[in-house]
Design a protein around this motif. Structure first.
Motif, PDB file in Angstrom:
ATOM      1  N   LEU A   1       0.809  -1.220   0.000  1.00  0.00           N
ATOM      2  CA  LEU A   1       0.000   0.000   0.000  1.00  0.00           C
ATOM      3  C   LEU A   1       0.840   1.266   0.000  1.00  0.00           C
ATOM      4  CD1 LEU A   1      -2.895  -0.817   2.489  1.00  0.00           C
ATOM      5  CD2 LEU A   1      -2.834  -1.099   0.011  1.00  0.00           C
ATOM      6  N   GLU A   2       2.127   1.157   0.264  1.00  0.00           N
ATOM      7  CA  GLU A   2       2.982   2.332   0.300  1.00  0.00           C
ATOM      8  C   GLU A   2       3.573   2.654  -1.073  1.00  0.00           C
ATOM      9  OE1 GLU A   2       5.661   1.075   3.319  1.00  0.00           O
ATOM     10  OE2 GLU A   2       4.468   1.932   4.950  1.00  0.00           O
ATOM     11  N   ARG A   3       3.186   1.916  -2.093  1.00  0.00           N
ATOM     12  CA  ARG A   3       3.694   2.153  -3.440  1.00  0.00           C
ATOM     13  C   ARG A   3       2.762   3.080  -4.210  1.00  0.00           C
ATOM     14  NH1 ARG A   3       7.172  -0.308  -0.262  1.00  0.00           N
ATOM     15  NH2 ARG A   3       9.093  -0.679  -1.424  1.00  0.00           N
ATOM     16  N   ASP A   4       3.252   3.564  -5.359  1.00  0.00           N
ATOM     17  CA  ASP A   4       2.469   4.495  -6.176  1.00  0.00           C
ATOM     18  C   ASP A   4       1.305   3.812  -6.882  1.00  0.00           C
ATOM     19  OD1 ASP A   4       4.187   6.492  -5.431  1.00  0.00           O
ATOM     20  OD2 ASP A   4       5.335   6.498  -7.290  1.00  0.00           O
ATOM     21  N   VAL A   5       1.511   2.542  -7.257  1.00  0.00           N
ATOM     22  CA  VAL A   5       0.493   1.783  -7.974  1.00  0.00           C
ATOM     23  C   VAL A   5       0.346   0.422  -7.301  1.00  0.00           C
ATOM     24  CG1 VAL A   5      -0.236   0.801 -10.190  1.00  0.00           C
ATOM     25  CG2 VAL A   5       1.140   2.891 -10.159  1.00  0.00           C
ATOM     26  N   VAL A   6      -0.892  -0.017  -7.099  1.00  0.00           N
ATOM     27  CA  VAL A   6      -1.180  -1.335  -6.554  1.00  0.00           C
ATOM     28  C   VAL A   6      -1.937  -2.135  -7.613  1.00  0.00           C
ATOM     29  CG1 VAL A   6      -2.413  -2.643  -4.775  1.00  0.00           C
ATOM     30  CG2 VAL A   6      -1.246  -0.494  -4.177  1.00  0.00           C
ATOM     31  N   CYS A   7      -1.408  -3.306  -7.959  1.00  0.00           N
ATOM     32  CA  CYS A   7      -2.046  -4.172  -8.954  1.00  0.00           C
ATOM     33  C   CYS A   7      -2.518  -5.457  -8.278  1.00  0.00           C
ATOM     34  CB  CYS A   7      -1.056  -4.532 -10.063  1.00  0.00           C
ATOM     35  SG  CYS A   7      -0.392  -3.140 -10.982  1.00  0.00           S
ATOM     36  N   LEU A   8      -3.706  -5.908  -8.640  1.00  0.00           N
ATOM     37  CA  LEU A   8      -4.237  -7.134  -8.063  1.00  0.00           C
ATOM     38  C   LEU A   8      -5.080  -7.876  -9.068  1.00  0.00           C
ATOM     39  CD1 LEU A   8      -7.488  -6.538  -6.232  1.00  0.00           C
ATOM     40  CD2 LEU A   8      -6.012  -4.555  -6.414  1.00  0.00           C
TER      41      LEU A   8
END
Length: 279
Positions: free
Chosen positions: A168-175
């Motif tokens: 969650l601390e990244r710029d983009v979250v992919c799932l």
């Protein structure tokens, strides 16, 4: 070398973490520090065998087609690392029979210089008991928790459980996990389902309710933008999914749809459909 999900991004945050869908395909690429990634989700190897066992439905195996599509994507995009966002296999326990055979042939087809990271999905069971130690596979394979892992400023997870705080601390979250689809109707009342991308930003409310996210900066500072989020379509075109534009449909992920804001749907060919609820 296995990436540490708690490791800070090399050199701090990058100016633009960019995830680019591959036109016409349920896959995306991303370039991070020193590595080009190919991202897919929900391969579901052995799905046809699962249909026979679970529902008594006979469907010819599409394993060769799945394999060739993925190998063609690798040839087209030239990744250093393939990242599977969960549900590489379909059975819940140990892979067996046709399913294991499909995966063995797939991994034996990868070039020796391709690294593979598998984020465990809810269908991936005990995949690590044989895949990491297989002597017939030349590719380097890492298997990580379904809570996810960070690659520079891109966080990936499967989506069936709450992500690791570092994701969650990244710029983009992919799932993955959700298999987003839209139901499209024509002027005479006909309808069809299409796989879709779902993109937007994370909404803070459901994450703030969980103590394990204390210290995640954007949850504590209202002036910081939440990460962008990309919900990937399923690679396997047989598995169905969540019809995101149909009223009353339940999402599968524990943080969707409440954890999504400004969500928009896109078809695989890049067509922008607009806000997903009103497609």
């Amino acid at each position: 070398m296995r990436d540490d999900p708690n490791r800070p991004s090399p050199g701090g945050t990058s100016p633009s973490a960019h995830v680019e869908p591959v036109p016409g395909e349920p896959a995306a690429t991303a370039t991070i520090v020193g590595e080009r990634l190919l991202l897919i989700a929900d391969y579901h190897a052995g799905y046809e065998a699962g249909l026979r066992y679970e529902r008594g439905v006979e469907v010819p195996s599409h394993a060769p087609d799945r394999r060739e599509r993925l190998l063609a994507l690798c040839e087209r995009t030239q990744p250093d690392r393939l990242v599977v966002l969960g549900d590489l296999m379909h059975s819940i326990g140990d892979p067996g029979g046709a399913e294991r055979g499909e995966l063995e042939v797939l991994f034996e087809s990868f070039s020796a210089d391709l690294a593979v990271t598998v984020v465990k999905g809810n269908h991936d069971g005990r995949i690590e008991t044989w895949l990491e130690d297989s002597h017939d596979i030349d590719a380097t394979v890492d298997i990580v928790s379904g809570r996810g892992i960070a690659f520079s400023d891109i966080g990936v997870c499967h989506g069936h459980t709450w992500p690791d705080p570092a994701v969650l601390e990244r710029d983009v979250v992919c799932l993955g996990h959700e298999h987003p689809c839209v139901r499209l109707t024509d002027e005479v009342g006909g309808s069809r389902a299409e796989r879709a991308w779902l993109r937007g930003r994370l909404a803070p409310a459901p994450f703030r309710e969980r103590s394990d996210y204390e210290g995640v900066s954007w949850l504590e500072h209202a002036d910081e933008s939440p990460p962008r989020v990309v919900v990937m379509p399923a690679f396997n075109d047989l598995v169905g999914g969540t019809w995101i534009n149909v009223a009353g449909q339940s999402f599968l992920s524990p943080f969707l749809p409440d954890g999504l804001t400004d969500g928009e749907a896109y078809l695989l060919d890049g067509t922008r459909l607009g806000p997903y609820e009103s497609v």
